[in-house]
Scaffold this motif. Structure first.
Motif, PDB file in Angstrom:
ATOM      1  N   GLU A  15     -66.896 -99.085 -26.228  1.00  0.00           N
ATOM      2  CA  GLU A  15     -67.902 -98.022 -26.135  1.00  0.00           C
ATOM      3  C   GLU A  15     -67.330 -96.787 -25.435  1.00  0.00           C
ATOM      4  O   GLU A  15     -67.626 -95.647 -25.828  1.00  0.00           O
ATOM      5  CB  GLU A  15     -69.136 -98.525 -25.376  1.00  0.00           C
ATOM      6  N   ASP A  18     -65.392 -94.756 -27.913  1.00  0.00           N
ATOM      7  CA  ASP A  18     -66.252 -93.933 -28.775  1.00  0.00           C
ATOM      8  C   ASP A  18     -66.667 -92.635 -28.085  1.00  0.00           C
ATOM      9  O   ASP A  18     -66.783 -91.589 -28.735  1.00  0.00           O
ATOM     10  CB  ASP A  18     -67.509 -94.712 -29.166  1.00  0.00           C
ATOM     11  N   ILE A  19     -66.892 -92.690 -26.800  1.00  0.00           N
ATOM     12  CA  ILE A  19     -67.387 -91.531 -26.057  1.00  0.00           C
ATOM     13  C   ILE A  19     -66.258 -90.619 -25.582  1.00  0.00           C
ATOM     14  O   ILE A  19     -66.266 -89.406 -25.810  1.00  0.00           O
ATOM     15  CB  ILE A  19     -68.244 -91.990 -24.859  1.00  0.00           C
ATOM     16  N   SER A 154     -73.363-105.249 -26.874  1.00  0.00           N
ATOM     17  CA  SER A 154     -72.870-104.084 -27.611  1.00  0.00           C
ATOM     18  C   SER A 154     -72.765-104.446 -29.089  1.00  0.00           C
ATOM     19  O   SER A 154     -72.875-105.619 -29.461  1.00  0.00           O
ATOM     20  CB  SER A 154     -71.486-103.692 -27.056  1.00  0.00           C
ATOM     21  N   TYR A 186     -76.985-102.292 -22.218  1.00  0.00           N
ATOM     22  CA  TYR A 186     -76.320-101.844 -23.438  1.00  0.00           C
ATOM     23  C   TYR A 186     -75.052-101.124 -23.013  1.00  0.00           C
ATOM     24  O   TYR A 186     -75.098-100.111 -22.309  1.00  0.00           O
ATOM     25  CB  TYR A 186     -77.266-100.928 -24.207  1.00  0.00           C
ATOM     26  N   HIS A 188     -73.069 -99.181 -24.321  1.00  0.00           N
ATOM     27  CA  HIS A 188     -72.961 -97.758 -24.664  1.00  0.00           C
ATOM     28  C   HIS A 188     -73.633 -96.896 -23.594  1.00  0.00           C
ATOM     29  O   HIS A 188     -73.113 -95.835 -23.233  1.00  0.00           O
ATOM     30  CB  HIS A 188     -73.606 -97.489 -26.024  1.00  0.00           C
ATOM     31  N   ASP A 189     -74.769 -97.363 -23.057  1.00  0.00           N
ATOM     32  CA  ASP A 189     -75.449 -96.628 -21.986  1.00  0.00           C
ATOM     33  C   ASP A 189     -74.594 -96.593 -20.727  1.00  0.00           C
ATOM     34  O   ASP A 189     -74.496 -95.556 -20.060  1.00  0.00           O
ATOM     35  CB  ASP A 189     -76.795 -97.283 -21.669  1.00  0.00           C
ATOM     36  N   LYS A 192     -71.787 -94.127 -21.157  1.00  0.00           N
ATOM     37  CA  LYS A 192     -72.252 -92.744 -20.974  1.00  0.00           C
ATOM     38  C   LYS A 192     -72.408 -92.416 -19.490  1.00  0.00           C
ATOM     39  O   LYS A 192     -72.057 -91.321 -19.056  1.00  0.00           O
ATOM     40  CB  LYS A 192     -73.581 -92.531 -21.710  1.00  0.00           C
ATOM     41  N   MET A 277     -79.206-100.231 -30.483  1.00  0.00           N
ATOM     42  CA  MET A 277     -78.029-101.050 -30.795  1.00  0.00           C
ATOM     43  C   MET A 277     -78.208-101.778 -32.123  1.00  0.00           C
ATOM     44  O   MET A 277     -77.299-101.835 -32.947  1.00  0.00           O
ATOM     45  CB  MET A 277     -77.781-102.043 -29.658  1.00  0.00           C
ATOM     46  N   LYS A 280     -77.856 -99.502 -35.028  1.00  0.00           N
ATOM     47  CA  LYS A 280     -76.446 -99.119 -35.192  1.00  0.00           C
ATOM     48  C   LYS A 280     -75.657-100.240 -35.870  1.00  0.00           C
ATOM     49  O   LYS A 280     -74.809-100.004 -36.712  1.00  0.00           O
ATOM     50  CB  LYS A 280     -75.823 -98.793 -33.834  1.00  0.00           C
TER      51      LYS A 280
END
Length: 283
Positions: A15, A18-19, A154, A186, A188-189, A192, A277, A280
């Protein structure tokens, strides 16, 4: 800014990729277990020195909680000794460190959301090795950042959400524990949030991060079933009906007020992030 990310192929590492790769102001090096063998701590500082990083995000870890009970030496090498070497490197070379830890440093006997200063007392080998890693960071690098998280999932890697989807698709009926309480994260959170921290004023210390809300694994499974439109019967069972080699904390809900206040974060609820999620994953 040069950033090293350990555990490149894990859920959080993927993740972060990706960011962070979208930010041209950052030169990122994602190191997997071959490029940075955490099971060989003696090599770590020399390898890190090749990259001359400004920041290290240490997301790599031994995370096989049950297997750690029989592989305690290996778990300690990866989660404690390797972390000690990374912290030493950061101290010597004035490098900033963000390290990921776990709710499993707690014994699970609380009845309220756990703050960063709550008493630690791991109930399994995995939690103990992660706590030793935290202590190594605090010894070498008091200004380092440690982020404890919980129940990570994820679209990448293996996790509870993917396991539940497979079981509910393949079976008519499953049983899920209903007396272990916490909140999912999650990845991804969390990634971030880490990117926000990197770009903010550096304020070292321990922080807690998971999605908002308080649920059991059973509640989590019901939500997965609902959002996926599955019709598998889900039975609630106590932990005593599903013995595992490693004991789990019964209550490990994390209090996120420190990280939200310090970095002005808006943390989504667990169900909101679960829906994102799952959408996605279907793309």
């Amino acid at each position: 800014m040069k950033i090293i990310i350990t555990g490149a192929n894990g859920q959080l590492g993927s993740e972060l990729k990706d960011i962070l790769l979208k930010d041209s102001s950052k030169e990122c090096f994602f190191l997997d277990r071959k490029q940075l063998p955490l099971d060989q701590p003696v090599l770590i500082q020399d390898i890190l020195d090749i990259y001359q990083p400004d920041v290290i995000i240490h997301a790599g870890a031994y995370t096989a909680v049950d297997l750690a009970e029989s592989e305690s030496d290996l778990a300690d090498i990866v989660n404690h000794q390797a972390t000690d070497e990374i912290a030493q490197y950061c101290k010597i070379n004035d490098v900033k460190l963000i390290a990921i830890s776990t709710d499993y440093v707690f014994d699970g006997n609380s009845d309220r959301a756990l703050r960063e200063d709550a008493e630690v007392d791991p109930v399994n080998v995995y939690g103990l090795t992660k706590l030793k890693g935290e202590q190594a960071i605090q010894r070498w690098l008091p200004d380092g950042i440690i982020i404890r998280t919980s129940w990570v999932y994820s679209t990448y890697g293996k996790n509870f959400v993917k396991t539940m989807i497979k079981l509910m698709t393949d079976r008519d009926e499953i049983s899920v524990i209903n007396d272990q309480i916490g909140s999912p994260t999650y990845a991804h959170d969390l990634a971030k949030a880490i990117s926000v921290i990197i770009d903010s004023e550096w304020l070292g210390g321990i922080y807690h991060y998971s999605n908002e809300g308080e649920i059991s694994w059973y509640d989590f499974a019901l939500a997965i079933r609902e959002l996926k439109g599955l019709d598998c019967k889900v039975n609630a069972i106590p932990t005593s009906s599903y013995p595992t080699p490693a004991k789990r904390p019964c209550y490990s809900l994390l209090d996120k007020s420190k990280i939200t206040r310090t970095y002005d974060l808006n943390i989504p609820t667990w169900k909101e992030s679960l829906a994102i999620m799952l959408n996605k994953e279907e793309v």
